[in-house]
Design a protein around this motif. Structure first.
Motif, PDB file in Angstrom:
ATOM      1  N   THR A   7      25.615 -49.296  -6.794  1.00  0.00           N
ATOM      2  CA  THR A   7      26.874 -49.657  -7.425  1.00  0.00           C
ATOM      3  C   THR A   7      27.350 -51.007  -6.897  1.00  0.00           C
ATOM      4  N   ALA A  31      22.709 -47.754 -15.987  1.00  0.00           N
ATOM      5  CA  ALA A  31      23.803 -47.104 -16.705  1.00  0.00           C
ATOM      6  C   ALA A  31      24.392 -48.020 -17.779  1.00  0.00           C
ATOM      7  N   SER A  35      24.739 -47.045 -21.561  1.00  0.00           N
ATOM      8  CA  SER A  35      26.042 -47.019 -22.236  1.00  0.00           C
ATOM      9  C   SER A  35      25.968 -47.707 -23.584  1.00  0.00           C
ATOM     10  N   HIS A  88      30.796 -41.616 -20.863  1.00  0.00           N
ATOM     11  CA  HIS A  88      30.219 -41.210 -19.585  1.00  0.00           C
ATOM     12  C   HIS A  88      29.389 -39.926 -19.642  1.00  0.00           C
ATOM     13  N   VAL A  91      26.069 -40.780 -21.170  1.00  0.00           N
ATOM     14  CA  VAL A  91      25.231 -41.581 -20.275  1.00  0.00           C
ATOM     15  C   VAL A  91      24.606 -40.691 -19.206  1.00  0.00           C
ATOM     16  N   ARG A  92      25.398 -39.805 -18.626  1.00  0.00           N
ATOM     17  CA  ARG A  92      24.872 -38.915 -17.587  1.00  0.00           C
ATOM     18  C   ARG A  92      23.775 -38.011 -18.132  1.00  0.00           C
ATOM     19  N   ALA A  95      20.694 -40.088 -18.576  1.00  0.00           N
ATOM     20  CA  ALA A  95      20.109 -40.407 -17.278  1.00  0.00           C
ATOM     21  C   ALA A  95      19.358 -39.203 -16.716  1.00  0.00           C
ATOM     22  N   GLN A 110      19.548 -45.199  -9.751  1.00  0.00           N
ATOM     23  CA  GLN A 110      20.450 -45.241 -10.903  1.00  0.00           C
ATOM     24  C   GLN A 110      21.520 -46.306 -10.657  1.00  0.00           C
ATOM     25  N   ILE A 112      24.797 -47.610 -11.293  1.00  0.00           N
ATOM     26  CA  ILE A 112      26.026 -46.991 -11.790  1.00  0.00           C
ATOM     27  C   ILE A 112      27.228 -47.834 -11.367  1.00  0.00           C
TER      28      ILE A 112
END
Length: 396
Positions: A7, A31, A35, A88, A91-92, A95, A110, A112
């Motif tokens: 991140t 991510a 998205s 979200h 996306v999760r 993933a 990942q 994120i």
């Protein structure tokens, strides 16, 4: 499979780190890319966005006009929350789908951006934050064609550096030297990430160093405990009655080995055994052990526990699962609170630790040599302190 979250605030250099990790062998799941994928033309995600925000967020070709949508959501926290509620979860799910298709020995990173905001950190074995000075981030965003005012709004809409640090195990500072950043990523990969992945594959925790080293108290110990506690809560839920930071690293001002001791209070040790597979998936591996028996409680069965360690070589932790109201569970909390409260006792214990450290080079020999102090001093004095102050072990 080692699961790593990467991140960082917009413009911090997260993409550079992700690219380097990919070059080194990681499988990167982006991510930001997902998205876009989940709201591509003809997806139900795009249909949900249009249903909420109207057809004005579409361009002439029927695709999402991201600039038009950004103008709406960045000026309205409520609208941004509604958009996130649409995007979200999709996306999760995507993933997870991609990660599940990867081999068991993969190192999955990942990417994120909103790790801190979305509360996903406890689901990963290792969390990495990339930071850069605010002004440098603004310069980078302006170079990408984003007006300064818009760049400021986007930076301020995300979590702060402090909030990201709270949930991350590693912070990479990016002052603008790409080669230096990539060098530090390589070191992190070789010294921590790859050994971590090997430990997971072999089902083992990282042992404490054989050579004894006592260090001064470190404020980061409390943060490391919180990271472990969040991961353990995610696995065990309410079956973990309490999760407490215990041992020397839980006592401010006390020298200690660089090992985080954690006590997880459970109703019965059979519960821990039932979670063994899930704990292993989260990076924790263990065995049956017994604490040192005390004369008032001579039955060894009363001192049985489950001892687990974490597989991360950069965050060594010992997890002691003990039944509620067992003598070992009570004493771990009592000893910590006694030392926190009694400066004289804390200083005497530190003196004893230093004296033994001068005699023994190996951590195992040092630990064994401390047991008489616990039996002859700590047990009696801590219990006397409890009687005098009315201390009792908290249960929830």
């Amino acid at each position: 499979m080692l699961r790593v979250a990467l991140t960082g605030g917009i413009g911090a250099g997260k993409s550079t780190v992700a690219a380097k990790l990919s070059d080194l062998g990681a499988r990167v799941v982006d991510a930001d890319a997902l998205s876009r994928e989940v709201v591509a033309p003809d997806t139900e995600g795009l249909a949900a966005v249009v249903s909420r925000f109207g057809p004005a967020v579409l361009d002439a070709d029927g695709a999402l006009d991201r600039a038009a949508l950004a103008k709406i959501v960045f000026d309205s926290p409520a609208a941004r929350s509604e958009l996130e509620a649409i995007v979200h979860p999709r996306v999760r799910a995507r993933a997870r789908e991609l990660t599940d298709a990867m081999p068991d020995d993969a190192i999955v990173v990942q990417d994120i951006p909103l790790l801190a905001e979305t509360g996903q950190a406890p689901g990963f074995h290792l969390n990495i934050d990339v930071e850069a000075p605010r002004e440098l981030r603004l310069e980078r965003l302006e170079q990408r064609g984003l007006p300064r005012a818009d760049a400021l709004r986007r930076i301020d809409a995300q979590a702060s550096d402090a909030e990201r640090r709270e949930v991350c195990d590693v912070v990479l500072q990016n002052g603008g030297d790409r080669h230096e950043l990539e060098r530090r990523v390589t070191l992190l990969w070789e010294d921590r990430i790859v050994p971590f992945a090997e430990n997971l594959q072999l089902g083992r925790y990282e042992p404490r160093p054989e050579k004894l080293q006592l260090v001064e108290t470190d404020p980061s110990w409390a943060h490391r405990f919180e990271h472990h506690a969040a991961r353990l809560r995610r696995v065990m839920g309410p079956s973990a009655v309490r999760i407490d930071h215990v041992g020397s690293t839980a006592v401010p001002g006390l020298i200690a080995k660089e090992v985080i001791d954690i006590q997880v209070t459970v109703v019965t040790l059979h519960i821990v055994d039932a979670f063994a597979e899930s704990l292993g998936d989260a990076g924790y591996f263990g065995k049956v052990l017994h604490d040192s028996v005390k004369p008032e409680f001579p039955d060894p069965a009363q001192w049985e526990k489950r001892f687990y360690g974490y597989a991360d070589p950069g965050n060594i932790a010992h997890i002691h699962f003990r039944p509620i109201e067992s003598p070992g569970q009570r004493f771990a909390l009592l000893f910590r609170d006694w030392l926190r409260s009694d400066a004289r006792a804390r200083d005497e214990y530190a003196h004893a630790k230093r004296a033994l450290a001068a005699k023994f080079e190996l951590a195992g020999d040092y630990t064994a040599a401390k047991e008489p102090w616990f039996d002859n001093e700590a047990w009696t004095r801590a219990n006397r302190w409890a009687d005098e102050t009315g201390w009792h072990a908290p249960v929830c």
